[in-house]
Design an enzyme around this catalytic site. Sequence first.
Site, PDB file in Angstrom:
ATOM      1  CD  GLU A  18       6.479  21.503   3.553  1.00 44.14           C
ATOM      2  OE1 GLU A  18       6.242  22.240   2.572  1.00 44.14           O
ATOM      3  OE2 GLU A  18       7.624  21.276   3.978  1.00 44.14           O
ATOM      4  CG  ASN A  56      11.754  20.006   3.853  1.00 40.75           C
ATOM      5  OD1 ASN A  56      10.582  19.740   4.085  1.00 40.75           O
ATOM      6  ND2 ASN A  56      12.121  20.931   2.962  1.00 40.75           N
ATOM      7  CD  GLU A  57       9.467  20.201  -0.280  1.00 41.57           C
ATOM      8  OE1 GLU A  57      10.150  21.085  -0.829  1.00 41.57           O
ATOM      9  OE2 GLU A  57       8.218  20.277  -0.177  1.00 41.57           O
TER      10      GLU A  57
END
Length: 539
Positions: free
Chosen positions: A333, A209-210
């Site tokens: 997201e 994630n990110e």
Amino acid sequence: MFSLYRRRFLQQISSLGLALSGNALFSRFLEAQAKPSEGPARVLVDARRKISPLDRNLFGSFLEHLGRAIYEGIYDPDSKLSDAHGFRKDIVDEIRRMGVPIVRYPGGNFVSGYNWLDGVGPKDSRPVQLDKAWNSLNSNQFGTNEFMAWCRAVGTQPLMGLNLGTGTPEQAAALVEYCNVESGTQWSELRRKHGYPDPHKVKHWCLGNEMDGPWQIGHVTAKEYGLKAEDAARQMRYVDPSLQLIACGSSGPSMPTYLEWDREVLEECYDYVDGLSLHRYVGNTKEQTGEDSSKYMAINLTLEKQIAETLAVCDLVRGHKRSPKKLWLSFDEWNVWYRAGSGDAVNGHRKQAQHLLEEIYNLEDALVVGGMVNSLLRNADRVKIACLAQLINVIAPIMTNANGFFRQPIYYPYDWALQYARGSVLNLLVESPTYDVEGMGPVAYLDVAATLGDDGRTTLFLLNRDLAKPRQVEVVWQDKAPARVATASVLTGPDLKAVNGFDAPQRVAPSPLDKVSHASGRTTLELPPRSYSVVQWEA
Ligand code: AHR
């Protein structure tokens, strides 16, 4: 015919105004077009002109171990509203009714410090962990198997996030084995011992994630992450070759490494992944809009710019690699989020289920979310997964307390996409008066997307960005006019800042769109100012 193409050209220019704002020539052209114009709008619909079949995963959502999303939100064994598994029954019923197709879990920033083994096995021996991402406690009473059971209860598919922060590729592959291998191996036998004889068959996985963000636990350079993602993907595919894998792209256009991160990552792992992620949160802030609501109404166009730029990088690397494979995007997201983003709103104070990221949404946020839905639909040929972040309590359309839940204004455009967007996305021609937005050139008052269901139903999703005036729209059926209007609803109101709450759960809620006329193949609509509407016709 010529004028049709010219109008189309103008429409494209106006929607690409942001994408091309760096190009001086184009800016001058846009400036020349920038005078606000008046007159009726036309939407030209031709069922033969399709963008792409619609993948229902375009309207997924997201649940992170964060604040009251999991604990209290969907899992609350002590609640009078919960079932024998501890799942909130009212929320199970609501998500099942909405038909959310895919839910990302368990993070988010949380996942980059999460050891999935802490969340499986006998509940009384699971550790209480300090989640460093949100300075919160996680009792681990809800973990992978509970999530799978919840997905089955609500009728959704899991989109599993992997820890590529503190986690290793070996641990990622072990989780795939735990979830997807039937029996006879170390990790599949552990799952069986934990009371789950059948494999969960998880198809979609996010490789971290990110990872471009300095805030992310285990943040590394693009090259390091690309190599790690490649290794994880390879090991995971040895376990289950049928997986669909998503590499971490840039977490937003404001990152200094935006696009360069994506390119470097893909140079390492292109051959091993199927999709690339992108994230985006918008807000009516000084920086993004100058707190100007009419500019805020156009912000969804910047999402389309981000999609186009990210795809350009994917296809550049594809060219470098001479690869036959085209990547798709996972917009895993996206939402409005700008109020509850600092201080106590992001600090769990080492407790579980604190009120974190509890953004209260108003009507203008809902209109923006409607615009974002339209942008996703228009890009359905390459965006195959997207997740409204998040689903319950945390930057969410649904808010709970001990006695029930209420729907935030952003719930409605999302729910309409779930209920009415079906079949294929149509490539519309939209002729609309424009207004001038600083830094963006002329922006159409009318933003429309459409789908055509396999049952012949046509649905239009219409944003009227005009904050002051209603807009007349003629729908021109270029091939065959449908028989009758089946649904016509609108979300609007006198106050852009109006919100819902437990005290007033319906302050912002849909009402019938009255001014729809459909007779002898001719259709006209009047859209109220500051409104988002859905209109569906039966064939
Ligand atoms: O959705 C909230 C947070 O936003 C997620 O944990 C993170 O991935 C993003 O920065």
